[in-house]
Each structure stands twice: as C-alpha cells, then as structure tokens.
Design an enzyme around this catalytic site. Sequence first.
Site, short mmCIF file in Angstrom:
data_model
loop_
_atom_site.label_atom_id
_atom_site.label_comp_id
_atom_site.label_asym_id
_atom_site.label_seq_id
_atom_site.Cartn_x
_atom_site.Cartn_y
_atom_site.Cartn_z
N ASP A 44 0.62 -1.25 -0.19
CA ASP A 44 -0.12 0.15 0.03
C ASP A 44 0.96 1.01 0.03
OD1 ASP A 44 -2.04 1.73 0.09
OD2 ASP A 44 -2.90 0.91 2.03
N ASP A 45 0.53 2.07 -1.00
CA ASP A 45 1.63 3.17 -0.95
C ASP A 45 2.93 3.15 -1.18
OD1 ASP A 45 -0.99 4.29 -0.64
OD2 ASP A 45 -0.71 5.61 0.96
N ARG A 88 -7.83 -0.99 -5.89
CA ARG A 88 -7.88 -2.39 -5.36
C ARG A 88 -9.31 -3.07 -6.19
NH1 ARG A 88 -5.27 -2.93 -0.77
NH2 ARG A 88 -3.90 -0.75 -0.83
N LYS A 141 -5.44 -5.71 3.77
CA LYS A 141 -6.31 -4.41 3.45
C LYS A 141 -7.44 -4.93 2.57
CE LYS A 141 -6.27 0.39 2.01
NZ LYS A 141 -5.25 1.47 2.31
N HIS A 143 -10.75 -2.55 1.59
CA HIS A 143 -11.01 -1.28 1.06
C HIS A 143 -11.95 -1.20 0.20
CE1 HIS A 143 -9.18 3.23 1.48
NE2 HIS A 143 -10.61 2.75 1.96
N SER A 166 -8.22 1.63 5.09
CA SER A 166 -6.73 2.05 5.64
C SER A 166 -6.31 2.12 7.04
CB SER A 166 -6.61 3.50 4.99
OG SER A 166 -6.76 3.34 3.56
N HIS A 244 1.53 2.32 3.88
CA HIS A 244 0.54 3.33 3.95
C HIS A 244 0.82 4.09 5.40
CE1 HIS A 244 -2.93 5.67 4.61
NE2 HIS A 244 -3.32 5.36 3.30
N ASP A 296 -0.48 -0.51 -4.88
CA ASP A 296 -1.93 -0.15 -5.04
C ASP A 296 -1.71 1.38 -5.79
OD1 ASP A 296 -1.42 1.38 -2.89
OD2 ASP A 296 -3.41 1.21 -2.39
N ASN A 297 -0.76 1.91 -5.38
CA ASN A 297 -0.46 3.59 -6.06
C ASN A 297 0.76 3.77 -5.53
OD1 ASN A 297 -2.82 3.91 -3.49
ND2 ASN A 297 -0.91 4.88 -3.42
N LYS A 317 1.54 9.38 -5.18
CA LYS A 317 0.11 8.85 -4.95
C LYS A 317 -1.07 10.14 -5.25
CE LYS A 317 -2.85 7.69 -1.17
NZ LYS A 317 -2.78 7.02 0.28
MG MG Z 1 -2.74 3.16 -1.20
#
Ligand code: MG
Length: 475
Positions: A44-45, A88, A141, A143, A166, A244, A296-297, A317
């Site tokens: 994540d991130d 996602r 996660k 989401h 998150s 994240h 994811d980003n 992001k």
């Molecule tokens: Mg993310």
Amino acid sequence: MQTQGKLLVVILGIFLISCSEKSAETKSSTKEKSPPNFVVIFADDLGYGDLGTYGHPTIKTPNLDRMAQEGQKWTNFYAGASVCTPSRAALLTGRLPVRSGMASSKQRVLFPDSKNGLPASEITLAEQLKKVGYSTAAIGKWHLGHKEQYLPTNHGFDYYFGIPYSNDMDMVSGLAPYWEYWQQPNDSIKTEHFNVPLFRNTEIIERPANQNTITTRYSNEAVSYIKKNKDSPFFVYLAHNLPHIPLFVSDEFKGTSERGLYGDVLEEIDNGVGKILKTLEDEGLAENTIVVFTSDNGPWLPFKLNGGSAGLLRAGKGTTWEGGMREPGIFWAPGQIKPGVVTALGSTMDLFATFSKIAGASLPEDRILDSHDLSPTLFAQEANTRKSVVYYRGTEIYAVRLGDYKAHFIIQGAYGQFGKREEHKKPLLYNLSHDPSEQFDIAEKHPEILKQIQELVTNHSANLVRGEDQLADRE
Ligand code: MG
C-alpha cells in the site's frame, strides 16, 4: 473350446492392463497440468523506487530482489488508479473503476462511514478462480466496503483475515486534526490512536488492531493458508496495510534499516515475502505457483520521510503523473516465468485475464473488461495485447498512454491543498521511453500522435457505461 477360453482371458487381461496404464497416464498428465496456484502480494503506497531491485540505494529487499532475478521485473507496470479503493477494485475486477462505480467525482476512497462497497454484480478474480475449483483467501487491507455484504467472504473469498480499510482511519477523538497530527515525531504516533478493526471472516476479533505486529501476522496467515490448502489449487491475495502511514513495525525490525522507519517497514514486508517463497519451496509448490508483487499506488509524498519514493518518476500517490500509478511489478514462478526485465506495458487489471487464461476459467462476456492476457510475455517474453493505459482520476480521464507516448489532458497535484487543477486543451505530450520523468513536452512535434490518442479517447468514451457511484454516500 478350452484353448479359445484361455485366449479370451489373455486378451481380456492385456486389454485391462493397457486400460489401467492409460488411466495412470491420464492421471499423471492431469497432475502435471493441474492449474497453478496464485499469490498476489500487494503493498500500500509503495513507490516505484522503493525496492533494492528498482534502484533504492539503502532499503534492503533481498527476497523481492531474488524474485525479480529469478522471474520477471516489469518496468512499465501500472496500478488501475492512483488511490486505494479504485485501485483495488481495478485489480480484483479487471475493469476500470469508473465501470464498477468504485470511482467517484465526490470521494476518492471509501471511509469507515461509507454506506456502500463493491457491487455484488461485479465478478472478482476470486469468483473467477472459484468457478474452476480454487481455494481463495484475502489477507490484509480490503477497502472495497466494510459492511458484511461487501466483505471478501461475499466476493468470492473463502477466508478473510485483515483490516477492511486504511490503517490511518478511525482516529480516536481528542487528537490533533488530521494533517497536524502527522507533524509530531514518530515515537508519539501510537497504534491505539487508530481504532481500526481486525476481521477474521465476518467477525471483528481485535479492535484496535495492533498494527505493530500486523505485517508479520499477515505474512504468517498467508504461510499457514498455503500449508493448509496445498492439495488444491489456491489463490492468496495478500494486501498489506503498510507502508501506508501510520508506519508501524514489530520489535524485530525496529531501527534495523538504513532508511529509517519507512525502510524498517519495507524490510519487514520483504521478510514475509521470503517466508512465503520458502514455504512454497519446502512444500514442493514453487514451480506450480505464480507469485506477483506490486503496489496499489505511488508514494504518499506529503508525508516526506514517512512516505516512499517514485524514483525517477514524477510526483506520487493521488496524481496521474507516472509516480502516482507506475509500480514495481514482479512475477516469479521458477521454471515457468521466462526470466528477464520486461519493458512491455502491463496493469494490475491484467491479472484477471491472465490468471483466468492460465487456470482455464472463461472470461465473462456480458461486460467490458480492461484486462489483457499477459501470459505470452510471462512464459515466452512475447508481445501481449496491451498497447495503452488510460489514467482516470475519479471519473475523468486525465491522461492516456499509447505505446511510448503519454498525453495529459488535465494535470493536478495530489490532494486538497496540493491539488491545483490545470486543463490543457492542447494536451502535454511526453515520450516515456526517452523521458520517464515527464519533463519535456513534445506536443508541438507530434500532432499525429496526439490525433491517435484523441481517437483512442473517443472510442473508449463511446463504449463507456459508467457504474453508479458507490463512494459518494456516507452515513
Ligand atoms: Mg494506497
């Protein structure tokens, strides 16, 4: 008569032996062809530049580096959106989130007071694989909706263990306002400040979830699921909540990295990757399991040292610059994936068609997919059918990549105070192969390419059926 009878017995015997040999042959060839397992490890991130194998000078990721060395390292691999929820949805449905309603012009992601989630009418990758007999687990996660009807166990997963949104959500009352809170030193940021629930299937088993240990617990859950389900084909979707913010690590990794807390977190994630690879090898599954690692980003840059790095890519992001959506993409399956560095285009959305093809699950024909089968590239380093990337922010197209070229119609910073929007009636154009940092606008020199990209947008928009907005409504 007696001789004839004996002869008949002999012939029958030969026939039976030959039949049983044939059936043994069929069995063994069925076994050889048993569909592979899939493990998707989704950070994540995490930014394009955060792994050793993608050039980070101090973060040590030996297990991910090994996956890239023994498998394929993709250098033009994209998330389906620049923030969590739509990204996602894109991975799990193989569709741009604007089609499923998991992108909105009013909210960028789901929150703990959001009313909705991924619609039941969407077909997830887990549902695809269940059709052909897979066991399926979502760990980490989610989401895509925290209410029971939206949880993984109602979207094709047999098992769920994780935090449904998150890790910075559900902040307890009495703390400083959101952006001010993060100005304090990391030692003052505590896991109990975030009242996030930890679910097993549809039950909350811990609240607040202890985030200090969550990364290793997720990896261990994946290991134990693999061991328990080793006799049937399985799909494990392991979506870490980290890196994240807020950043938390277990004691074993605290202060161990040269990159500070952010590096500690990544090295703990990498350690879990090592445990998963070792389990697959110890159980004899490594050659029949495809492991994918991506994020994811891009990095959440306003968090400075607590955010990651997109390396030489621009921004992070929340934006449709490359740093927002281009991610590490590593594919590992010793003996199956043809090792090398791949510069072809790929997307997390492509896992849907790729895994479906490999597993023998027919694709749904009642909807538009944005998913391309990458298996020719994975198994033979041959071309696949993906030639473009459409970069949405919410429900609007901001940019389009066609081959080496990317046109920006709208540019905007990441969030709120960082988010000035500029529309470009005459789009900016970059050659990403020559200029991955998107520094040198060459629109004047290439009207013919802008024309091709404009045609792509026209065709795409003519066929677009927008899903009903699932993110806007909150309690
Ligand atoms: Mg993310």
